[in-house]
Design an enzyme around this catalytic site. Structure first.
Site, PDB file in Angstrom:
ATOM      1  N   CYS A   1      14.814  28.029 -35.232  1.00 53.00           N
ATOM      2  CA  CYS A   1      14.991  29.285 -35.523  1.00 53.00           C
ATOM      3  C   CYS A   1      13.833  29.982 -35.564  1.00 53.00           C
ATOM      4  O   CYS A   1      13.691  31.319 -35.602  1.00 53.00           O
ATOM      5  CB  CYS A   1      15.820  29.360 -36.768  1.00 53.00           C
ATOM      6  SG  CYS A   1      17.475  28.772 -36.686  1.00 53.00           S
TER       7      CYS A   1
ATOM      8  N   HIS B   1      20.962  36.848 -36.529  1.00 53.68           N
ATOM      9  CA  HIS B   1      20.354  35.838 -36.325  1.00 53.68           C
ATOM     10  C   HIS B   1      20.556  35.083 -34.950  1.00 53.68           C
ATOM     11  O   HIS B   1      20.890  34.012 -34.669  1.00 53.68           O
ATOM     12  CB  HIS B   1      20.330  34.631 -37.554  1.00 53.68           C
ATOM     13  CG  HIS B   1      19.521  33.630 -37.319  1.00 53.68           C
ATOM     14  ND1 HIS B   1      18.306  33.551 -36.990  1.00 53.68           N
ATOM     15  CD2 HIS B   1      19.806  32.362 -37.872  1.00 53.68           C
ATOM     16  CE1 HIS B   1      17.668  32.235 -36.971  1.00 53.68           C
ATOM     17  NE2 HIS B   1      18.719  31.773 -37.455  1.00 53.68           N
TER      18      HIS B   1
END
Lengths: 390, 390
Positions: free
Chosen positions: A84, A337
């Protein structure tokens, strides 16, 4: 090392989008070029962050796709991947590329197209950022990993679960309120503390509103040496510190699941380089993949004592007009995200904040210095960047 | 920029191996540490090249696995991916990391575990390094892409296909002869020109022995600033030039499939930085994923005029005692091609050559300067590094 500045930024809206990976990249890249006023022929190198186009859209070697999509030909291009935080890694390596003297004008891009696969597939793809042999094969996915951290945290600090659930939910409420005012945010929905607390359980004690979103999106920034930044931009933002650290991959080998050691180490390096401390930061974007991680991160960054960030959140210390505004963009929780885009997206939002051009309701007035924190995996790879407007 | 040197190298055997990705990484990393004499606590950063652990072994975020496997804790780690040149990219970014002054001692690793999936799955995974939307969905995989290049090449230079097939096969014969003497090579098998030419067709005009191997393997190198290299190593190797370029991703948008423009641009940069030309190179490791690419690469690097490399190969100009020894390691063709490991593997072999410690039958006597060339995708991303022993 040469000092490095940001002279242009751009991003797509985050969300469940119709655009393909290449279209998202093109939009963000072209916006950053336009914002900087630079011709694409001046770009000397491209750093591209992407977590897993390999499985989300069956496209590997995506740095070359990013070059194609943005019309950059024959220059050095590379993809970085740290789960991420993939494009935070691209940003940091791009900073080193300029700092070293190898390049003057560099583009950093991050992108991810996640919504072409179903939620179960996406969860499995994300789980590959853990230790496959020790965690993945046991069925441990990310909600479960962060739920374990939340359990250890509440036990260690003796916070009753009912109170702790309220603290966690206050993070979601605050980030959704900020994101509601962000036109680039995925889920622009104000929620109440009661709604957050009453949402369905995902992995105890984390429920639906403790979890961030699965999004599509892309973000871009253009860097150059600080000493020529005003040749290109009226309002350059300087990268005055950075830090990068890697915790131990599988949870069972870590000393303390209630803390992020990588965050502490990375931020200490960044503060030292910048010659400042947490008290000098006007706002921060931190990695709130799950609400528990906003709390752990804020403690690792030195904004609150260990075990105290939840109470501070509940007491509105982290709102836009609190003592340390956290995630004025809405964070991963509400802004969204798209994993490979998240890191550069945080940079884009921070630059816009420092320029004072974001919506009034989520604006941190007169902000001069901010800290951008991102992690990959279960708080494993951590990047911290400290930015300052002139 | 600071000058950078290599002070330690190590690699696993390449092949169809029983070891897992993490075991391969550990072996190569530990060998490089041992070779350098450096304690792992001195390593300040890790750059890790891996193409697609995401699909080969369902492990993403593999830079943190690489840190775990080599016992490196809390330091900066990052994965780079540019298809088959993934770890060449790690090497180049590591060079910039040291050159910038950010780090002194850095480890570069490359690894790939490819043989846990079947050949059809591996071919599909590799095909993702092309343009998925324009090439992959049409069923175009890498043998087909390089076959197209071979067809354009033979037509452009008016080489009869029968003669051209012989030239291509001579590349395979030479690389297999070199690899036969390399204990790290995957396929240690001497082949005759007739065997190569008579092997079964894969994608016209490329047949079985024109294709490189699907391998497991890992390789590692340790870098430091040149001015302190002799504190660590008796025989450091200096990185005196590098270049990096990206051609246009899909074949249909390129000007000329018979040439590698990225190779030309990257090598021109590297030669300029090193202050030398092709005539100063004692041997070269080039990317021979398919025999046609060794020829195109050698021309792009300036070793032969366009259209002449095949004849030169057939006339043994590229053997270990030829005018420019090419792939004394055996190349991707015989040493093997664990894609993420290949780039650093080329560096490891080149350092061993420059030290003069490889097997006599494939040794380039008194070699001082070499050029290492690697590409990702259909000759899209290209890295060139020029190394010199002291």
């Amino acid at each position: 090392m040469r000092d490095v500045s940001i002279i242009g930024v751009g991003e797509t809206k985050f969300g469940t989008l119709g655009e393909s990976l290449r279209e998202l990249i093109a939009e963000a890249g072209n916006k950053a070029l336009k914002d900087s006023g630079i011709d694409r022929k001046e770009i000397e190198s491209l750093y591209f962050g992407n977590y897993c186009g390999d499985r989300f859209v069956k496209q590997g070697h995506s740095s070359s796709l990013a070059a194609l999509a943005t019309g950059l030909k024959y220059i050095p291009t590379i993809r970085t991947e740290t789960a991420c935080s993939s494009s935070s890694g691209a940003f940091k390596e791009a900073v080193l590329g300029v700092a070293s003297g190898a390049y003057d004008i560099v583009m950093v891009l991050g992108a991810e197209k996640m919504t072409d696969v179903d939620t179960f597939e996406a969860t499995d793809i994300l789980a590959m950022a853990g230790d496959r042999e020790f965690e993945g094969v046991q069925g441990l996915t990310f909600p479960g990993m962060f739920a374990l951290m939340a359990q250890v945290y509440s036990k260690k600090y003796g916070i009753k679960m009912e109170d702790f659930r309220k603290q966690l939910s206050s993070v979601a409420v605050k980030n959704h309120r900020n994101g509601y005012h962000n036109p680039f945010a995925h889920m622009r929905k104000i929620i109440t503390l009661e709604e957050a607390m009453d949402s369905r359980m995902v992995a105890y004690p984390l429920n639906l509103f403790d979890c961030s979103l699965i999004s599509d999106g892309a973000a871009a920034a253009i860097l150059c040496p600080s000493d020529i930044a005003t040749d290109y931009s009226e309002d350059p933002v300087d990268v005055i510190g950075f830090g990068h650290s890697t915790d131990i991959l599988p949870l069972h080998l870590r000393e303390d699941l209630s803390r992020s050691r990588a965050t502490t180490i990375a931020s200490e390096k960044a503060y030292k380089m910048a010659g400042i401390g947490p008290g000098d930061i006007d706002f921060t974007e931190v990695h709130d993949c799950f609400t528990i991680n906003e709390l752990i991160s804020l403690e690792g960054l030195g904004f609150f004592d260990n075990g105290k960030a939840g109470e501070a959140s509940l007491n509105e210390k982290t709102t836009v007009d609190g003592s340390i505004p956290v995630n004025p963009s809405g964070g991963l929780k509400s802004k969204g995200h798209p994993v490979g885009a998240t890191g550069v997206g945080q940079i884009v939002e921070s630059v816009m904040q420092l320029r004072g051009v974001v919506e009034k309701e989520r604006r941190v007035e007169d902000a001069e210095v901010c800290l951008v924190h991102n992690i990959g995996g279960s708080a494993v790879t951590c990047f911290v960047h400290i930015l300052r407007r002139r």
